[in-house]
Design a protein around this motif. Structure first.
Motif, short mmCIF file in Angstrom:
data_model
loop_
_atom_site.label_atom_id
_atom_site.label_comp_id
_atom_site.label_asym_id
_atom_site.label_seq_id
_atom_site.Cartn_x
_atom_site.Cartn_y
_atom_site.Cartn_z
N ASP A 266 6.67 -2.13 -13.80
CA ASP A 266 6.68 -1.37 -12.53
C ASP A 266 5.91 -2.07 -11.40
O ASP A 266 5.75 -1.50 -10.32
N GLY A 267 5.41 -3.27 -11.70
CA GLY A 267 4.66 -4.01 -10.68
C GLY A 267 5.58 -4.72 -9.67
O GLY A 267 6.81 -4.78 -9.86
N LYS B 46 -3.65 -12.07 -18.31
CA LYS B 46 -3.32 -10.65 -18.13
C LYS B 46 -2.20 -10.52 -17.11
O LYS B 46 -1.83 -11.51 -16.46
N ARG B 47 -1.69 -9.28 -16.98
CA ARG B 47 -0.62 -9.03 -16.00
C ARG B 47 -1.17 -8.21 -14.84
O ARG B 47 -2.17 -7.53 -14.99
N TYR B 48 -0.48 -8.30 -13.72
CA TYR B 48 -0.95 -7.67 -12.49
C TYR B 48 0.08 -6.68 -11.97
O TYR B 48 1.29 -6.93 -12.05
N ASP B 49 -0.42 -5.59 -11.37
CA ASP B 49 0.49 -4.62 -10.74
C ASP B 49 1.06 -5.19 -9.44
O ASP B 49 2.18 -4.86 -9.07
N ILE B 50 0.27 -6.00 -8.77
CA ILE B 50 0.70 -6.58 -7.50
C ILE B 50 0.43 -8.08 -7.50
O ILE B 50 -0.71 -8.52 -7.74
N ILE B 51 1.48 -8.84 -7.23
CA ILE B 51 1.28 -10.27 -6.95
C ILE B 51 1.68 -10.48 -5.49
O ILE B 51 2.81 -10.17 -5.09
N HIS B 52 0.73 -10.96 -4.74
CA HIS B 52 0.96 -11.26 -3.32
C HIS B 52 0.87 -12.78 -3.16
O HIS B 52 0.04 -13.44 -3.80
N SER B 53 1.72 -13.33 -2.31
CA SER B 53 1.61 -14.77 -2.06
C SER B 53 2.19 -15.08 -0.68
O SER B 53 3.32 -14.73 -0.38
N MET B 54 1.38 -15.73 0.15
CA MET B 54 1.82 -16.05 1.51
C MET B 54 1.84 -17.56 1.70
O MET B 54 0.81 -18.23 1.54
N GLU B 55 3.02 -18.08 2.01
CA GLU B 55 3.17 -19.48 2.36
C GLU B 55 2.68 -20.42 1.25
O GLU B 55 1.92 -21.37 1.52
N PHE B 56 3.13 -20.14 0.03
CA PHE B 56 2.75 -20.99 -1.11
C PHE B 56 3.97 -21.53 -1.87
O PHE B 56 4.05 -22.71 -2.21
N LEU B 57 4.95 -20.66 -2.09
CA LEU B 57 5.96 -20.91 -3.11
C LEU B 57 6.78 -22.19 -2.88
O LEU B 57 7.12 -22.91 -3.82
N TYR B 58 7.11 -22.49 -1.63
CA TYR B 58 8.00 -23.63 -1.39
C TYR B 58 7.31 -24.99 -1.54
O TYR B 58 7.96 -26.02 -1.46
N TYR B 59 6.00 -24.99 -1.75
CA TYR B 59 5.33 -26.27 -2.03
C TYR B 59 5.64 -26.76 -3.45
O TYR B 59 5.41 -27.92 -3.77
N PHE C 299 0.83 -1.21 0.00
CA PHE C 299 0.00 0.00 0.00
C PHE C 299 0.87 1.26 0.00
O PHE C 299 0.50 2.27 -0.60
N GLN C 300 2.00 1.19 0.66
CA GLN C 300 2.92 2.34 0.67
C GLN C 300 3.36 2.67 -0.77
O GLN C 300 3.38 3.83 -1.18
N HIS C 301 3.63 1.62 -1.56
CA HIS C 301 4.07 1.85 -2.94
C HIS C 301 2.93 2.35 -3.83
O HIS C 301 3.13 3.26 -4.63
N VAL C 302 1.74 1.75 -3.68
CA VAL C 302 0.64 2.19 -4.58
C VAL C 302 0.17 3.59 -4.19
O VAL C 302 -0.21 4.38 -5.06
N GLU C 303 0.26 3.93 -2.92
CA GLU C 303 -0.18 5.27 -2.50
C GLU C 303 0.80 6.34 -2.97
O GLU C 303 0.41 7.45 -3.30
N LYS C 304 2.07 5.96 -3.03
CA LYS C 304 3.06 6.92 -3.54
C LYS C 304 2.76 7.24 -5.01
O LYS C 304 2.87 8.36 -5.46
N LYS C 305 2.34 6.21 -5.74
CA LYS C 305 2.08 6.37 -7.18
C LYS C 305 0.72 7.02 -7.46
O LYS C 305 0.51 7.63 -8.50
N GLN C 306 -0.22 6.81 -6.55
CA GLN C 306 -1.58 7.35 -6.70
C GLN C 306 -2.24 6.94 -8.02
O GLN C 306 -2.88 7.75 -8.69
N GLU C 307 -2.02 5.67 -8.41
CA GLU C 307 -2.71 5.13 -9.60
C GLU C 307 -3.44 3.86 -9.18
O GLU C 307 -3.02 3.19 -8.23
N LYS C 308 -4.49 3.54 -9.91
CA LYS C 308 -5.24 2.31 -9.62
C LYS C 308 -4.33 1.11 -9.82
O LYS C 308 -3.44 1.14 -10.67
N LYS D 199 -8.96 -5.73 -1.76
CA LYS D 199 -10.11 -5.07 -2.39
C LYS D 199 -10.59 -3.84 -1.62
O LYS D 199 -11.24 -2.97 -2.17
N GLU D 200 -10.30 -3.83 -0.31
CA GLU D 200 -10.75 -2.71 0.52
C GLU D 200 -9.97 -1.44 0.23
O GLU D 200 -10.40 -0.35 0.60
N HIS D 201 -8.80 -1.56 -0.41
CA HIS D 201 -8.00 -0.36 -0.64
C HIS D 201 -8.65 0.49 -1.73
O HIS D 201 -9.01 -0.02 -2.79
#
Ligand SMILES: C[S@@+](CC[C@H](N)C(=O)[O-])C[C@H]1O[C@@H](n2cnc3c(N)ncnc32)[C@H](O)[C@@H]1O
Length: 207
Positions: free
Chosen positions: A139-140, A107-120, A38-47, A65-67
């Motif tokens: 820039d994502g 499609k491509r995404y500005d943000i990819i988040h992943s918690m506790e998945f990759l090492y599986y 959120f710090q990065h997207v708020e700095k950019k002020q773009e959707k 989604k709440e952001h």
């Protein structure tokens, strides 16, 4: 114990209601990861568009989604019962059953988040390259939390205990993998309230 597919094990976990425990256990570290995003997207002020990979019951998708700057957020997971739960909690939400690394997004995404998945995955380094090449928009950011790594000794018994494959890398090997995949502006820190065991690594695709 016989080795099972991670998505089969987590399907059973969802049926047994264990997704809620993961949500609680991961919430502190994920709070820090979302703070970074959120710090990065708020700095950019773009959707921004976002996806949570290995989303479990979809709780992080709902936080994204709440952001106010979030234009779309979706969640994917290979465990059918996890996605069924996500859709039950949020009927309007965008959640789908997808197996990684086979699934490729259209499609491509500005943000990819992943918690506790990759090492599986058998080859998480190749997945990082796929994220870089095919998933992250220019820039994502890719922001990932990892609790199973060489220096986290308690986690080394998890593959046998849970009965699934986990790829064990050192902190340095994980960070090198971000670099080797092509990411820049890589930052990493230890997150989470209980002994800060979550290794968070974030990297940007600048070209
Ligand atoms: C430890 S759980 C974490 C769930 C969620 N990120 C959370 O923090 O609550 C790992 C998730 O990754 C999913 N997963 C593991 N391997 C996968 C694969 N190869 N393809 C798709 N999903 C996978 C599992 O089904 C499971 O829901």
């Amino acid at each position: 114990m016989a080795i099972r597919k991670a998505t089969d094990v987590f399907h059973d976990w969802a049926l047994a209601g264990k997704d809620k425990g993961m949500e609680k256990g991961h919430s502190s570290a994920v709070g820090e990861m979302l703070g970074f995003i959120f710090q990065h997207v708020e700095k950019k002020q773009e959707k921004f568009s976002a996806i949570d990979v290995g989303c479990g019951n979809g709780w992080v998708v709902r936080l994204l989604k709440e952001h106010p700057l979030c234009s779309s957020a979706e969640g994917i997971d290979g465990a059918e019962a996890m996605i069924a739960k996500a859709k039950q909690i949020d009927i309007e939400g965008d959640y789908s059953v997808r197996q990684l690394p086979e699934y490729a997004p259209s499609k491509r995404y500005d943000i990819i988040h992943s918690m506790e998945f990759l090492y599986y995955l058998e080859d998480p380094k190749s997945m990082l390259k796929l994220f870089y090449d095919n998933w992250v928009a220019k820039d994502g950011w890719l922001v990932v939390g990892i609790d199973h790594y060489l220096e986290h000794e308690e986690s080394l018994s998890w593959p046998e205990h849970v009965g699934v494959h986990m790829t064990t890398l050192s902190r340095q090997e994980w960070k090198d993998a971000w670099h080797d995949a092509g990411f820049t502006n890589i930052s990493s820190w230890q997150a989470g309230e209980k002994d800060s065991v979550t290794l968070v690594i974030a990297g940007q695709k600048v070209d």
